[in-house]
Design an enzyme around this catalytic site. Structure first.
Site, PDB file in Angstrom:
ATOM      1  N   GLY A   1       0.743  -1.204   0.065  1.00  0.00           N
ATOM      2  CA  GLY A   1       0.089   0.030  -0.061  1.00  0.00           C
ATOM      3  C   GLY A   1       0.913   1.177  -0.148  1.00  0.00           C
ATOM      4  O   GLY A   1       1.720   1.488   0.854  1.00  0.00           O
TER       5      GLY A   1
ATOM      6  N   ALA B   1      -5.728  11.536   7.723  1.00  0.00           N
ATOM      7  CA  ALA B   1      -4.319  11.192   7.085  1.00  0.00           C
ATOM      8  C   ALA B   1      -3.339  11.413   8.200  1.00  0.00           C
ATOM      9  O   ALA B   1      -2.449  10.461   8.530  1.00  0.00           O
ATOM     10  CB  ALA B   1      -3.961  12.363   6.162  1.00  0.00           C
TER      11      ALA B   1
ATOM     12  N   ASP C   1      -6.414   3.569   7.675  1.00  0.00           N
ATOM     13  CA  ASP C   1      -7.715   3.334   7.523  1.00  0.00           C
ATOM     14  C   ASP C   1      -8.470   2.085   7.889  1.00  0.00           C
ATOM     15  O   ASP C   1      -9.372   1.759   8.026  1.00  0.00           O
ATOM     16  CB  ASP C   1      -8.313   3.970   6.301  1.00  0.00           C
ATOM     17  CG  ASP C   1      -8.200   5.460   6.355  1.00  0.00           C
ATOM     18  OD1 ASP C   1      -7.663   6.007   7.546  1.00  0.00           O
ATOM     19  OD2 ASP C   1      -8.750   6.191   5.386  1.00  0.00           O
TER      20      ASP C   1
ATOM     21  N   VAL D   1      -1.958  -7.425  -4.319  1.00  0.00           N
ATOM     22  CA  VAL D   1      -1.811  -8.274  -3.427  1.00  0.00           C
ATOM     23  C   VAL D   1      -3.241  -8.977  -3.180  1.00  0.00           C
ATOM     24  O   VAL D   1      -4.176  -8.095  -2.951  1.00  0.00           O
ATOM     25  CB  VAL D   1      -1.214  -7.617  -2.070  1.00  0.00           C
ATOM     26  CG1 VAL D   1      -1.477  -8.743  -0.810  1.00  0.00           C
ATOM     27  CG2 VAL D   1       0.024  -7.131  -2.352  1.00  0.00           C
TER      28      VAL D   1
ATOM     29  N   GLU E   1     -15.792  20.513   1.547  1.00  0.00           N
ATOM     30  CA  GLU E   1     -15.017  20.908   0.607  1.00  0.00           C
ATOM     31  C   GLU E   1     -15.494  20.936  -0.922  1.00  0.00           C
ATOM     32  O   GLU E   1     -15.494  21.757  -1.406  1.00  0.00           O
ATOM     33  CB  GLU E   1     -13.713  20.534   0.617  1.00  0.00           C
ATOM     34  CG  GLU E   1     -12.876  20.849   1.793  1.00  0.00           C
ATOM     35  CD  GLU E   1     -11.580  19.834   2.251  1.00  0.00           C
ATOM     36  OE1 GLU E   1     -10.863  20.220   3.299  1.00  0.00           O
ATOM     37  OE2 GLU E   1     -11.514  18.642   1.732  1.00  0.00           O
TER      38      GLU E   1
ATOM     39  N   GLY F   1      -0.364   4.394   0.238  1.00  0.00           N
ATOM     40  CA  GLY F   1      -0.853   5.730   0.787  1.00  0.00           C
ATOM     41  C   GLY F   1      -0.288   6.361   1.588  1.00  0.00           C
ATOM     42  O   GLY F   1       1.291   6.160   1.876  1.00  0.00           O
ATOM     43  N   PHE F   2      -0.918   7.243   2.746  1.00  0.00           N
ATOM     44  CA  PHE F   2      -0.116   7.868   3.610  1.00  0.00           C
ATOM     45  C   PHE F   2       0.602   6.913   4.532  1.00  0.00           C
ATOM     46  O   PHE F   2       1.914   7.039   4.883  1.00  0.00           O
ATOM     47  CB  PHE F   2      -1.294   8.482   4.545  1.00  0.00           C
ATOM     48  CG  PHE F   2      -1.440   9.740   3.762  1.00  0.00           C
ATOM     49  CD1 PHE F   2      -0.662  11.031   3.659  1.00  0.00           C
ATOM     50  CD2 PHE F   2      -2.982   9.965   3.373  1.00  0.00           C
ATOM     51  CE1 PHE F   2      -1.113  11.866   2.734  1.00  0.00           C
ATOM     52  CE2 PHE F   2      -3.425  11.143   2.551  1.00  0.00           C
ATOM     53  CZ  PHE F   2      -2.670  12.199   2.648  1.00  0.00           C
TER      54      PHE F   2
END
Lengths: 419, 419
Positions: free
Chosen positions: B9, B325, B312, B77, B175, B11-12
């Site tokens: 992964g 995040a 997450d 994966v 937003e 991501g963050f």
């Protein structure tokens, strides 16, 4: 009633015509299938991860934002009714079809697209660079080829992933070949299993030289610059097959060779937009071998002084012009001036020259009759392309990216969108 | 033999884990299905034409360019063999499948995706903002809706094109609603037949307030700011149907209403990556209602101190953490430190606060316990998001775009890719 001018096509010729009419006392409608003006000479930089799509594509509405008498319509022109003076538009964004749009003066500038010499099945394996879609598709394929090479353990299979074939050695093909070779160098420190700088880039050209339209000794200089970047020009060679895993070529002596190569780029022949034959039919004329319509020296349709046809999709009677951006732009300006003055006068192309960049500090060109190569040609190329980009913001951002690339050889726009 | 760390992964959480290991004496392999790290908090700016995809998405290889002991693999994966310590990878770019990758330490950070509350058929009509693909899809739809309104002559049909429904009023929904309203104002001078600033933006929220996770009085301030932008918050309201031409909602009293609306944005519930249940199965555990796996306080899998699961897709036993995040980033850093020290220690989240921007000089937030709104919150939001973007070049370009937008309200990235 105010004169209604309909402009079909938001490329160089169409946009320059619309911009040329910004102070005219007319109503302008610009129709295009896409909502943006593509600065096509930089599409190859999108394809090789140097620029993002949005940096070379400006919304048409933004371009005519302050021209309050100019309307933009997204849609596909599928017919011309010259007798009643209507354009037929299909596929509008709200689903409407067959909309009839009246005009007093019509400007048609549909441009050109790549032609696969009757082998449309090659298109799926060798995308082109006339469209933004093609450029993004090529970026995905080129970057995925390097990724595939990294995970491939079989040597022959890996070599096929690291072989890139560019078909056609005009300015676009030369630029593209040079950029793929440079991309291999850029990526080298990012890969662990393969040496991406060893990627083979083959530039296939049917004639004896690259950049055949340029005067001696520029083609030979360009060839030397390409070789110094690691590109292999294969001259006097034609492509006989492209199937996604290999490219088959034929040398001048008739000998054929199949080259295992997973990635191919099409930058060979072009054909005019179907709008050319649509217009030709409407006046009972024929298009030439490249699908182009022949227009009068004043750029109007024979017998129809109220219909201009411009750019890559036409040939001007009695003139020999290349299908390049400056010709289209000047023709757009000429049509706008003719409309404003209410006169029809012959178009004369002012040839300021032509430049082709090959890579980092490598370029060749002719500017006002002076032959240039190396740094001077490259710096001029840079300056001209920045100047002709539309929008101060895009100029600043592209300049930022190029400055970074100059010093770091980095390429900041390497997102793989597909999958 | 050097310790082999496999991180799943990009991501963050995953990227921060990999970056945290940059000086560690280990071999790192980072696996992701995509070749980039998406700065997801700015995806909504891609969706509303402020930024290009490449400005918020950095190639993973570029991030680890200098980490010579770090390898990147593109692939999906599809299994974990905890007994023999292997990860199973499918869909590699060269077509390879079922590749077994050995590890000594495993870090899994698959993130989350939006869940349509059992109505997967809504996904086709209401894209989400977790993925770059979703953001680009939304941009196409939003811009095409304005284009369709411009060519539509029927008033009711035009109103449906000019009605935008955003589902879920967390930070992303707020937003997005604010940005669509601002986009309508930006586009106004570019349209001739419709007043795009009159576009209706409905923000549907099941609870009583927008930004429910923020302390009083920030939700009410945010609501006032949204209203001043032209957004209509519909609170205590749930969505019961989305079909592409309308959205049906239900008020708290059970009354239902069908709103003609062509464009919908999904920013409601999330569900963990399928990797969570894959890992849960491997240890015979269960996932919670949100599909998350429960990990030990040190972020490892029960009974498997060699397997970290982060971000997450997990809930930490005994801790109540939001799926934001900063949590994922700190967990990534924690896992890296634990690996380097060879120790397992409990993770403690340092809550520095949270900010949500609503539009031009409009934002709310809590920073180190201090509640902020208006200009200060907005300026802080800007600074933090620029600081957390990866890459100096992207920071400079995003800052350039934002500076232009600040003064001109323009949006430079409005290419419609589809069609």
């Amino acid at each position: 009633m105010t004169e209604r001018v309909v402009v079909v096509g938001g490329g160089f010729a169409g946009v320059l015509a619309v911009r040329g009419l910004r102070r005219a006392d007319v109503e302008v409608t610009l129709i295009d299938r896409q909502n943006f003006y593509l600065f096509q000479p930089l599409a190859y930089q999108v394809a090789t991860g140097s620029l993002s799509a949005e940096e070379v594509a400006v919304p048409l509405r933004q371009i005519v934002r302050r021209q309050k008498h100019t309307q933009v319509i997204l849609g596909e022109v599928t017919g011309f009714d010259l007798a009643t003076r209507h354009v037929i538009v299909d596929h509008l964004p709200n689903g409407a079809r067959g909309v009839r749009l009246p005009y007093d003066t019509l400007v048609v500038a549909g441009g050109s697209r790549y032609s696969y010499f009757g082998h449309d099945e090659w298109a799926a394996h060798a995308p082109e660079l006339k469209s933004l879609e093609g450029a993004i598709n090529l970026r995905d394929r080129i970057l995925l080829a390097f990724e595939a090479a990294e995970t491939e353990t079989d040597e022959a299979a890996r070599d096929a992933w690291l072989t890139f074939v560019v078909v056609g050695a005009g300015p676009t093909g030369v630029e593209m070949a040079g950029q793929i070779a440079e991309l291999g160098h850029t990526l080298r420190p990012e890969y662990r299993s393969v040496d991406t700088s060893k990627a083979r880039v083959l530039l296939i050209e049917a004639t004896e030289h690259v950049l055949g339209a340029f005067p001696d000794p520029l083609p030979r200089k360009a060839e030397a610059q390409l070789v110094s970047l690691g590109v292999t020009p294969m001259l006097s060679t034609t492509v006989v097959d492209i199937d996604g895993t290999s490219v088959e070529v034929q040398a001048a002596d008739g000998a054929r060779k199949r080259i295992p190569a997973r990635t191919a780029v099409w930058a060979a022949g072009v054909t005019a937009s179907p709008l050319a034959s649509l217009l030709a039919k409407a006046v009972g004329a024929e298009t030439d071998r490249a699908g182009r319509l022949t227009v009068e020296p004043d750029l109007t349709l024979p017998g129809h002084p109220e219909v201009f046809a411009l750019g890559d999709m036409v040939s001007v009677r009695g003139q020999q012009l290349h299908g390049v951006a400056p010709v289209a732009m000047q023709q757009g300006g000429h049509a706008a001036r003719s409309i404003m003055r209410g006169k029809r006068e012959p178009f004369h192309y002012r040839d300021k020259g032509e430049l082709a960049t090959i890579g980092h500090v490598r370029a060749v060109g002719v500017v006002k009759g002076v032959k240039l190569s190396g740094f001077v040609a490259w710096a001029l190329w840079l300056g001209i392309h920045i100047a002709y980009l539309i929008g101060f913001q895009n100029r600043l951002i592209v300049l930022t990216r190029w400055t970074f690339s100059y010093f770091t050889r980095g390429r900041g726009a390497r997102v793989i969108h597909g999958s």
